[in-house]
Design a protein around this motif. Structure first.
Motif, PDB file in Angstrom:
ATOM      1  N   SER A 145       0.813  -1.214   0.000  1.00 12.84           N
ATOM      2  CA  SER A 145       0.000   0.000   0.000  1.00 12.84           C
ATOM      3  C   SER A 145       0.848   1.266   0.000  1.00 12.84           C
ATOM      4  O   SER A 145       0.392   2.321  -0.399  1.00 12.84           O
ATOM      5  CB  SER A 145      -0.922   0.013   1.223  1.00 12.84           C
ATOM      6  N   GLY A 146       2.084   1.149   0.469  1.00 14.68           N
ATOM      7  CA  GLY A 146       2.944   2.323   0.546  1.00 14.68           C
ATOM      8  C   GLY A 146       2.777   3.139   1.810  1.00 14.68           C
ATOM      9  O   GLY A 146       3.503   4.117   2.013  1.00 14.68           O
ATOM     10  N   THR A 147       1.827   2.777   2.670  1.00 19.26           N
ATOM     11  CA  THR A 147       1.626   3.513   3.920  1.00 19.26           C
ATOM     12  C   THR A 147       2.870   3.425   4.793  1.00 19.26           C
ATOM     13  O   THR A 147       3.445   2.354   4.970  1.00 19.26           O
ATOM     14  CB  THR A 147       0.419   2.951   4.688  1.00 19.26           C
ATOM     15  N   ARG A 148       3.288   4.579   5.326  1.00 21.89           N
ATOM     16  CA  ARG A 148       4.428   4.637   6.224  1.00 21.89           C
ATOM     17  C   ARG A 148       3.928   4.775   7.662  1.00 21.89           C
ATOM     18  O   ARG A 148       2.937   5.464   7.919  1.00 21.89           O
ATOM     19  CB  ARG A 148       5.353   5.819   5.899  1.00 21.89           C
ATOM     20  N   PHE A 149       4.618   4.133   8.593  1.00 22.71           N
ATOM     21  CA  PHE A 149       4.233   4.178   9.996  1.00 22.71           C
ATOM     22  C   PHE A 149       5.379   4.742  10.830  1.00 22.71           C
ATOM     23  O   PHE A 149       6.518   4.269  10.748  1.00 22.71           O
ATOM     24  CB  PHE A 149       3.861   2.783  10.495  1.00 22.71           C
ATOM     25  N   ILE A 150       5.030   5.759  11.619  1.00 21.37           N
ATOM     26  CA  ILE A 150       5.967   6.380  12.555  1.00 21.37           C
ATOM     27  C   ILE A 150       5.436   6.137  13.961  1.00 21.37           C
ATOM     28  O   ILE A 150       4.223   6.216  14.203  1.00 21.37           O
ATOM     29  CB  ILE A 150       6.099   7.892  12.306  1.00 21.37           C
ATOM     30  N   GLY A 151       6.302   5.825  14.887  1.00 23.73           N
ATOM     31  CA  GLY A 151       5.906   5.629  16.267  1.00 23.73           C
ATOM     32  C   GLY A 151       6.422   6.738  17.161  1.00 23.73           C
ATOM     33  O   GLY A 151       7.524   7.248  16.959  1.00 23.73           O
ATOM     34  N   LEU A 152       5.624   7.120  18.133  1.00 22.00           N
ATOM     35  CA  LEU A 152       6.033   8.064  19.175  1.00 22.00           C
ATOM     36  C   LEU A 152       5.797   7.407  20.517  1.00 22.00           C
ATOM     37  O   LEU A 152       4.670   7.003  20.835  1.00 22.00           O
ATOM     38  CB  LEU A 152       5.233   9.368  19.074  1.00 22.00           C
ATOM     39  N   ASP A 153       6.850   7.271  21.309  1.00 19.16           N
ATOM     40  CA  ASP A 153       6.732   6.634  22.615  1.00 19.16           C
ATOM     41  C   ASP A 153       7.935   7.033  23.456  1.00 19.16           C
ATOM     42  O   ASP A 153       9.007   7.329  22.914  1.00 19.16           O
ATOM     43  CB  ASP A 153       6.673   5.114  22.480  1.00 19.16           C
ATOM     44  N   ALA A 154       7.750   7.017  24.772  1.00 15.16           N
ATOM     45  CA  ALA A 154       8.849   7.346  25.678  1.00 15.16           C
ATOM     46  C   ALA A 154       9.708   6.141  26.022  1.00 15.16           C
ATOM     47  O   ALA A 154      10.757   6.297  26.653  1.00 15.16           O
ATOM     48  CB  ALA A 154       8.297   7.966  26.965  1.00 15.16           C
ATOM     49  N   SER A 155       9.273   4.938  25.616  1.00 11.33           N
ATOM     50  CA  SER A 155      10.019   3.716  25.945  1.00 11.33           C
ATOM     51  C   SER A 155      11.007   3.389  24.842  1.00 11.33           C
ATOM     52  O   SER A 155      10.620   2.944  23.757  1.00 11.33           O
ATOM     53  CB  SER A 155       9.058   2.542  26.140  1.00 11.33           C
ATOM     54  N   GLU A 156      12.280   3.560  25.113  1.00 10.10           N
ATOM     55  CA  GLU A 156      13.306   3.272  24.120  1.00 10.10           C
ATOM     56  C   GLU A 156      13.359   1.781  23.770  1.00 10.10           C
ATOM     57  O   GLU A 156      13.473   1.427  22.581  1.00 10.10           O
ATOM     58  CB  GLU A 156      14.671   3.758  24.614  1.00 10.10           C
ATOM     59  N   PRO A 157      13.245   0.847  24.741  1.00  6.99           N
ATOM     60  CA  PRO A 157      13.267  -0.579  24.368  1.00  6.99           C
ATOM     61  C   PRO A 157      12.124  -0.966  23.436  1.00  6.99           C
ATOM     62  O   PRO A 157      12.322  -1.718  22.479  1.00  6.99           O
ATOM     63  CB  PRO A 157      13.166  -1.298  25.720  1.00  6.99           C
ATOM     64  N   ALA A 158      10.919  -0.452  23.700  1.00  6.41           N
ATOM     65  CA  ALA A 158       9.774  -0.809  22.866  1.00  6.41           C
ATOM     66  C   ALA A 158       9.924  -0.264  21.453  1.00  6.41           C
ATOM     67  O   ALA A 158       9.702  -0.973  20.467  1.00  6.41           O
ATOM     68  CB  ALA A 158       8.486  -0.295  23.504  1.00  6.41           C
ATOM     69  N   ILE A 159      10.300   0.991  21.345  1.00  5.33           N
ATOM     70  CA  ILE A 159      10.448   1.598  20.023  1.00  5.33           C
ATOM     71  C   ILE A 159      11.593   0.943  19.255  1.00  5.33           C
ATOM     72  O   ILE A 159      11.495   0.721  18.040  1.00  5.33           O
ATOM     73  CB  ILE A 159      10.659   3.123  20.164  1.00  5.33           C
ATOM     74  N   SER A 160      12.672   0.620  19.934  1.00  6.89           N
ATOM     75  CA  SER A 160      13.804  -0.026  19.262  1.00  6.89           C
ATOM     76  C   SER A 160      13.383  -1.358  18.667  1.00  6.89           C
ATOM     77  O   SER A 160      13.783  -1.709  17.549  1.00  6.89           O
ATOM     78  CB  SER A 160      14.960  -0.231  20.245  1.00  6.89           C
ATOM     79  N   TYR A 161      12.568  -2.100  19.419  1.00  6.11           N
ATOM     80  CA  TYR A 161      12.103  -3.391  18.911  1.00  6.11           C
ATOM     81  C   TYR A 161      11.218  -3.196  17.674  1.00  6.11           C
ATOM     82  O   TYR A 161      11.379  -3.893  16.666  1.00  6.11           O
ATOM     83  CB  TYR A 161      11.330  -4.145  19.985  1.00  6.11           C
ATOM     84  N   ALA A 162      10.283  -2.249  17.740  1.00 11.61           N
ATOM     85  CA  ALA A 162       9.368  -2.016  16.613  1.00 11.61           C
ATOM     86  C   ALA A 162      10.108  -1.575  15.367  1.00 11.61           C
ATOM     87  O   ALA A 162       9.753  -1.955  14.246  1.00 11.61           O
ATOM     88  CB  ALA A 162       8.321  -0.986  17.004  1.00 11.61           C
ATOM     89  N   LEU A 163      11.166  -0.783  15.535  1.00  6.91           N
ATOM     90  CA  LEU A 163      11.982  -0.372  14.390  1.00  6.91           C
ATOM     91  C   LEU A 163      12.790  -1.546  13.837  1.00  6.91           C
ATOM     92  O   LEU A 163      12.889  -1.730  12.617  1.00  6.91           O
ATOM     93  CB  LEU A 163      12.931   0.752  14.804  1.00  6.91           C
ATOM     94  N   ALA A 164      13.356  -2.340  14.717  1.00  4.63           N
ATOM     95  CA  ALA A 164      14.204  -3.448  14.281  1.00  4.63           C
ATOM     96  C   ALA A 164      13.417  -4.503  13.504  1.00  4.63           C
ATOM     97  O   ALA A 164      13.943  -5.121  12.578  1.00  4.63           O
ATOM     98  CB  ALA A 164      14.890  -4.092  15.488  1.00  4.63           C
TER      99      ALA A 164
END
Length: 290
Positions: free
Chosen positions: A112-131
């Motif tokens: 679809s081409g949709t891009r997803f950006i996350g905003l969160d204060a938890s570095e471990p959670a965001i790092s996992y979602a990016l990885a």
């Protein structure tokens, strides 16, 4: 159990682990399904954004944790899929889960081409979602406390749709205002699922000042079961304090949310006051404007 000022049980520990095993194993026992109920609404808004703007949209998930909403939308999954995926005891470990999830994204990612950006204060959670690839980009920040940096503003710039499924109550209208101002001259649409114990009026007023019109979608959505009788009693007290009648809903053992959709004035167009989302079992979907 520990509780916050609103009476809800504190589950902070499940958002700061190196992988989402604790998140899913804990919330599965509570019947947590609000991201699944939110998915068709978000999908419809994504399609509307694509239709109006003629480009694949960029979606920002506030309080994204491990990229749950992005995983559901990007890989066409259900919450039951995710509960089954992470429900083994004990956890196989972060590296194994990462490998599995990267393969999941490769196998099910739609074009679809949709891009997803996350905003969160938890570095471990965001790092996992990016990885894993659930998220394309992320901002690890607490925008309750400060404005976004120039680098963070650059990541947020161009956002078309802002979503959330539980962060309201942890964040206030300050975060929404900072996000709206950081996304460039064209304000993004917003869709927030908010527990009934948190009045949305302060958010709607702030968004109104920024040029938004907010529709409160009729119907309620079960978020999760109460973790204990004490949590239920305390939340019922909070609901009474804000003038919300819990009979037939929270009195039956579940937390319930409502959906609030905000668009820049003039952008709502033909869909602002009709049931644009189709039939859902949670209730009728005509909107009430503020």
């Amino acid at each position: 159990m520990r509780f916050d000022d609103t009476g809800k049980v504190t589950l902070d520990h499940i958002y700061t682990q190196p992988d989402p095993h604790a998140y899913f194993s804990t919330l599965r026992t509570l019947g947590y399904h609000i991201p699944q109920l939110a998915k068709p609404f978000f999908s419809r808004l994504i399609d509307e954004c694509r239709s109006q703007r003629r480009l694949p949209p960029t979606v920002l998930d506030i309080g994204c944790s491990y990229g749950i909403n992005a995983a559901l939308l990007r890989c066409d999954l259900t919450m039951d899929d995710l509960f089954a995926r992470y429900g083994t005891q004990p956890s196989p470990g972060r590296d194994v889960l990462l490998d599995r999830d990267r393969e999941l994204v490769r196998a099910h990612r739609r074009s679809s081409g949709t891009r997803f950006i996350g905003l969160d204060a938890s570095e471990p959670a965001i790092s996992y979602a990016l990885a894993t690839g659930f998220l394309d980009e992320a901002v690890c920040a607490d925008l309750e406390q400060r404005d976004p940096t120039e680098a963070e503003r650059a990541r947020l710039d161009g956002t078309d749709l802002v979503i959330s499924t539980g962060c309201i109550g942890y964040v206030s209208e300050r975060t929404l205002a900072r996000v709206a101002r950081a996304t460039g001259e064209r304000r993004p649409w917003m869709a927030h699922f908010v527990l009934r114990m948190f009045p949305f009026a302060p958010f709607a007023e702030t968004l109104d000042e920024l040029g938004y019109e907010t529709v409160h979608v009729d119907g309620v959505f079960p978020q999760r079961r109460f973790a204990s009788a004490q949590e239920q009693e305390q939340v019922l007290d909070t609901l009474a304090a804000v003038g919300v009648d819990p009979r037939g809903l929270e009195t039956e053992g579940w937390l319930y949310a409502q959906l609030h959709v905000s668009r820049p004035r003039g952008a709502a167009g033909r869909g602002a006051n009709r049931p644009v989302f189709g039939q859902q079992p949670a209730g009728t979907l005509t909107g009430r404007r503020t």
